[in-house]
Each structure stands twice: as structure tokens, then as C-alpha cells.
Design an enzyme around this catalytic site. Structure first.
Site, PDB file in Angstrom:
ATOM      1  N   SER A 290       0.847  -1.191   0.000  1.00  0.00           N
ATOM      2  CA  SER A 290       0.000   0.000   0.000  1.00  0.00           C
ATOM      3  C   SER A 290       0.881   1.238   0.000  1.00  0.00           C
ATOM      4  O   SER A 290       1.935   1.260   0.647  1.00  0.00           O
ATOM      5  CB  SER A 290      -0.899   0.005   1.241  1.00  0.00           C
ATOM      6  OG  SER A 290      -1.488   1.276   1.435  1.00  0.00           O
ATOM      7  N   LYS A 296      -0.104  -3.319   5.207  1.00  0.00           N
ATOM      8  CA  LYS A 296      -1.040  -4.053   4.351  1.00  0.00           C
ATOM      9  C   LYS A 296      -0.317  -4.928   3.331  1.00  0.00           C
ATOM     10  O   LYS A 296       0.715  -4.551   2.786  1.00  0.00           O
ATOM     11  CB  LYS A 296      -1.958  -3.085   3.602  1.00  0.00           C
ATOM     12  CG  LYS A 296      -3.039  -2.439   4.442  1.00  0.00           C
ATOM     13  CD  LYS A 296      -3.973  -1.637   3.566  1.00  0.00           C
ATOM     14  CE  LYS A 296      -4.790  -2.547   2.662  1.00  0.00           C
ATOM     15  NZ  LYS A 296      -5.649  -1.778   1.740  1.00  0.00           N
ATOM     16  N   ASN A 298      -1.894  -6.444   0.119  1.00  0.00           N
ATOM     17  CA  ASN A 298      -3.110  -6.540  -0.678  1.00  0.00           C
ATOM     18  C   ASN A 298      -3.091  -7.770  -1.587  1.00  0.00           C
ATOM     19  O   ASN A 298      -2.059  -8.093  -2.186  1.00  0.00           O
ATOM     20  CB  ASN A 298      -3.281  -5.283  -1.535  1.00  0.00           C
ATOM     21  CG  ASN A 298      -3.448  -4.036  -0.690  1.00  0.00           C
ATOM     22  OD1 ASN A 298      -4.159  -4.049   0.306  1.00  0.00           O
ATOM     23  ND2 ASN A 298      -2.785  -2.956  -1.072  1.00  0.00           N
ATOM     24  N   ARG A 330     -21.112  -4.499 -45.534  1.00  0.00           N
ATOM     25  CA  ARG A 330     -20.132  -4.052 -44.547  1.00  0.00           C
ATOM     26  C   ARG A 330     -20.849  -3.112 -43.607  1.00  0.00           C
ATOM     27  O   ARG A 330     -21.346  -2.070 -44.036  1.00  0.00           O
ATOM     28  CB  ARG A 330     -18.930  -3.356 -45.195  1.00  0.00           C
ATOM     29  CG  ARG A 330     -17.838  -2.995 -44.166  1.00  0.00           C
ATOM     30  CD  ARG A 330     -16.505  -2.677 -44.821  1.00  0.00           C
ATOM     31  NE  ARG A 330     -16.041  -3.799 -45.612  1.00  0.00           N
ATOM     32  CZ  ARG A 330     -15.838  -3.756 -46.930  1.00  0.00           C
ATOM     33  NH1 ARG A 330     -16.046  -2.646 -47.601  1.00  0.00           N
ATOM     34  NH2 ARG A 330     -15.424  -4.823 -47.587  1.00  0.00           N
TER      35      ARG A 330
END
Length: 468
Positions: A290, A296, A298, A330
Site C-alpha cells: 500500500s 497491508k 493486498n 459491410r
């Protein structure tokens, strides 16, 4: 300013193989490969010289082109092939190539032939890595399923504790989805086909050219087949310029892979919440940190799987909308809408498969946390079993058992004690009651299902190995 798309806003595929195989550079090279391949096929058939083919091959190198200028000119004709052809012919002139080389370039073809075929080449080249990583993901999940086939855990239904299951069966369920997606994507990769129809899908210009050169034995059918073979694409035998089902089929296969991996990632995200703590991603240097909270870690791999799964459905919707509203020989905008949607799906599938493979092989399973969470539900998680087995032993049958379960939950009373008071010991011994309340004794066919999926994986793996 550098205008290269590095994928800074697309972390699901940035830095993976798809960033190269499905880049703008790769797409332009695929268009060049298609044009060069077509001239080579003509040379082989005697419609132009070997020198013509060599001259075109020399200008069919993406590094010789200013792609920023190409992009700037693309809106002038609503596709990149038109200005690219002008640049190719200019280079042929600068290189002193025979004028016949410029005449052979793009002979009888149209922009859609080149762009659709180039997209098929981009997909084919990208899907090689996608399939490899899907198979690696399957291998990792198979190992988890085998290792934890006896690890009893809680199954959750609508976010709530439901019944006992095994983590092995949970991993096998992820594996089953990945195998299904891999099978579908493998089939789609084999169906990527050449689009070759000329201006309106009749090859009229090429047919007229062949009429004007009766000394050449080649036919438009043989030339088309040779081009498909040279490019490594299947030959459908007819143009599919107004039939966009091939596009939605491959798009759906790519999205199915993303969805299968998204389910895997979503389950890991839930189980890796600290208050659950059953799973965690492998720790990797430089990943998961983080910017503001150094404590942290993650679960970035799972986040990127979820990112891909959230992004893919809208792209598939674009493909189906374009296919369902295509008009004339087309489409007026629908064809153009397919390009970026299809490429992004290829990128997302490739990126998700790469992240899924790493996650499947490195996933940490916290068995103490699994056991702790299983115990949180108490004896009530066996209420389905109790209602069935004990109903004949009490007045009121299932309704009485269900009432005892509700009382246990509302008054925070041990369910087994309430059952003990309700059912005489001569009708149900303490051991029998303990056995009924053992989660490991109520796993149904989880082990058989795990075995079935692992057998499917083994059979599929043998097929992969036989093709290598």
C-alpha cells in the site's frame, strides 16, 4: 509525445504477454503479414514474380512505419489499413521495387479482408499464451484439490454459513470451471479463420483477374486456401464478412475464461479477509503493498482477476450488439466497434490467465482458520441432516427439530443439549448424536465429485501433452 498504449490503466493485462501480442504494433504487423502473405501466395501461383513477393516482404516490417502518423490518418478512411497501404506503396517506390509489386499488393482484396484476418492473427498469437496459462492454472488447482480433499470447511450460501464441504471440492469446482473455459477457448482457437471476400464478398475483382490470365491454373478457391494455410488460419471456404458469429464465438470463449478465473479470484478475496483468514496470496517482493499503509499486503492477483471479470461482460455485449445490428455487405459502425472490444477481451483473458496461474500455484491455505470458521456455526450447520434423521424420533417430526435449531440460535443454547433433552438416550445414544453432529460425516458426494473433476483434468492434461 509517446502515444504507445502501455496498459497503465489496464492492470489486469499490463506487463503480461498480451501487452506485446495484442498491441497496436502487433496488430499493424498482422496486417502487414496478411498483405505480404497474399503476395507470396500470388507469386507461388505465378500471378506475380518472386521479386514482387520479396519486395513486399521487405516493406512488411512494422518498424519501418510511423504508427503515430498512421493513427493520425486512420480516421480519414475509418480504418488503419487504408493509410497503411499508401505507406506501403510509398516504401515500395522508395525501395525501387518493381511496379508489379505494387500492383500485386492488396490485389482483389478489401480492407475488411485484411483487418478481420489480422485480428484473427492477433488472437491466435495471444491465445497461445492464454491457453498455456489456463492449463498452468488448472495444474495448480488440481494440486490443491488433491491435497485438501479431506480438509473439511464451511460452505457459504448467500454469504452465510450453510453446510460442511471440503476445501478440496471447492478447489475442484474452480478447476472444473477453468477446464470448461480452456476447452472452449482451445476449440475457438482452432476455428480462427481467414476472411477473404473482396469488396462485397464475391471476389469479383480477383475472379476477373484470373479470367484475364487464363495461363494461370490457380482458382480463387485455391488461392484463398493457400493463404489460410500460410497464415496458419482455418479456411471456411466462404467469406464471413456479413456473418459475425465467428466474432461473438471467440469473444464468448475469451469471456468464459475471464469469468472462470474471476470466480476463483472472488472466492480468494473473500477468504483472504483478515476476519476470515482461510486463504492468502503468496507474498511477492514489490507486489501487494500500500502507498499509505505499510502493514497491508493486498491480494493484488485476485483483485486483477476480479477487475478482468468486471470488465469483460460489457465488451461481450458490444460484440453481440454489433453482430445483431450488422447491415449490408459491410456494417456502418458495427464492424468498427468490434475491433477494440475483441482485442481488449483477448488482453483481459491473457492477463487473467497469467495471474490465475501464479495464484493457483502459490495460494496459501490456512487450515487452522478453516477449522475455526467451521466451528463458528456450531452444531446448527448440521440442521439439514438432523431434520432428516431425527424427525421420526420426536413428536412433530421436522418441525420440532427446526424449532429446536431456531431456539438454539436465538437463545444461544447448545443444540446438542436441546436435542438430548428432547430425545431419550435409548432412542439415540450419545455416540450416535456425536456422530450425527460431526461435519466430516455429512459431506455427501464431495469426494466423488472431486475425483471426477481430477479425472477430467488428467484426461485433458494427456491431450495437451499429446499435442506438444
Amino acid at each position: 509525445m509517446d502515444t504507445v498504449d502501455y496498459g497503465l490503466l489496464s492492470p489486469a493485462w499490463a506487463g503480461t504477454g498480451a501487452s506485446a501480442t495484442a498491441s497496436d504494433v502487433a496488430f499493424v504487423q498482422a496486417m502487414l503479414d496478411t498483405e505480404a502473405g497474399w503476395v507470396q501466395v500470388q507469386a507461388d501461383a505465378g500471378l506475380c514474380s518472386a521479386q514482387d513477393a520479396q519486395a513486399v516482404r521487405l516493406v512488411a516490417q512494422v518498424q519501418r512505419y510511423d504508427l503515430a502518423l498512421l493513427a493520425e490518418k486512420t480516421p480519414d478512411g475509418a480504418n488503419a489499413l487504408i493509410p497503411l497501404l499508401g505507406m506501403m506503396r510509398e516504401l515500395l517506390s522508395t525501395d525501387g521495387a518493381p511496379t508489379t509489386a505494387s500492383a500485386a499488393l492488396h490485389r482483389g482484396a478489401t480492407s475488411q479482408d485484411i483487418i478481420d484476418t489480422a485480428l484473427m492473427l492477433v488472437l491466435a498469437r495471444t491465445m497461445v499464451g492464454t491457453l498455456t496459462n489456463l492449463r498452468n492454472t488448472a495444474t495448480g488447482l488440481a494440486a490443491l484439490a488433491q491435497a485438501h480433499r479431506d480438509t473439511v470447511c464451511i460452505a457459504r450460501s448467500l454469504t452465510q454459513h450453510a453446510l460442511p464441504t471440503t476445501f478440496g471440492w471447492k478447489a475442484a469446482s474452480w478447476l472444473s470451471a477453468v477446464l470448461s473455459a480452456e476447452t472452449q477457448l482451445d476449440a475457438a482457437s482452432k476455428q480462427l479463420s481467414l476472411q477473404w471476400g473482396g469488396a462485397v464478398g464475391t471476389l469479383a475483382s480477383l475472379e476477373q483477374f484470373l479470367v484475364d490470365h487464363p495461363e494461370v491454373s490457380a482458382t480463387s478457391a485455391s488461392l484463398t486456401a493457400d493463404l489460410a494455410s500460410l497464415l496458419g488460419l482455418s479456411n471456411p471456404g466462404v467469406p464471413w464478412h456479413t456473418n459475425r458469429v465467428p466474432i461473438v464465438q471467440v469473444g464468448s470463449a475469451l469471456a468464459a475464461s475471464v469469468a472462470a478465473l474471476g470466480t476463483f479470484g472472488a472466492d480468494v478475496l473473500t477468504a483472504s479477509r483478515p476476519e476470515i483468514g482461510e486463504l492468502s496470496e503468496p507474498r511477492e517482493a514489490g507486489k501487494g503493498g500500500s502507498s499509505a499503509m505499510p502493514q497491508k499486503q493486498n491480494p493484488v492477483r485476485s483483485v486483477l482477476l476480479r477487475n478482468a471479470a468486471l470488465s469483460a461482460p460489457g465488451l461481450v455485449n458490444t460484440l453481440f450488439t454489433a453482430a445483431g445490428t450488422a447491415v449490408d455487405e459491410r456494417p456502418d459502425g458495427g464492424w468498427h466497434a468490434e475491433w477494440s472490444a475483441l482485442r481488449e477481451l483477448a488482453r483481459l483473458a491473457a492477463g487473467a490467465a497469467a495471474h490465475g496461474a501464479f495464484l493457483a500455484h502459490g495460494l496459501n491455505v490456512n487450515q487452522p482458520a478453516i477449522a475455526k470458521n467451521l466451528a463458528l456455526g456450531g452444531d446448527a450447520i448440521l440442521s439439514e441432516r438432523l431434520a432428516t434423521v431425527l424427525a421420526p424420533l420426536v413428536p412433530g417430526g421436522k418441525a420440532t427439530i427446526q424449532a429446536l435449531v431456531r431456539r438454539s440460535l436465538s437463545e444461544d443454547l447448545p443444540l446438542r443439549e436441546l436435542l438430548r433433552l428432547e430425545i431419550a438416550s435409548h432412542d439415540l445414544s450419545d455416540k450416535d448424536l456425536s456422530d450425527l453432529l460431526d461435519p466430516a460425516g455429512y459431506l455427501g458426494a464431495a469426494d466423488r465429485f472431486t475425483t471426477t473433476v481430477l479425472a477430467e483434468y488428467s484426461a485433458r492434461k494427456e491431450l495437451w501433452q499429446s499435442h506438444n
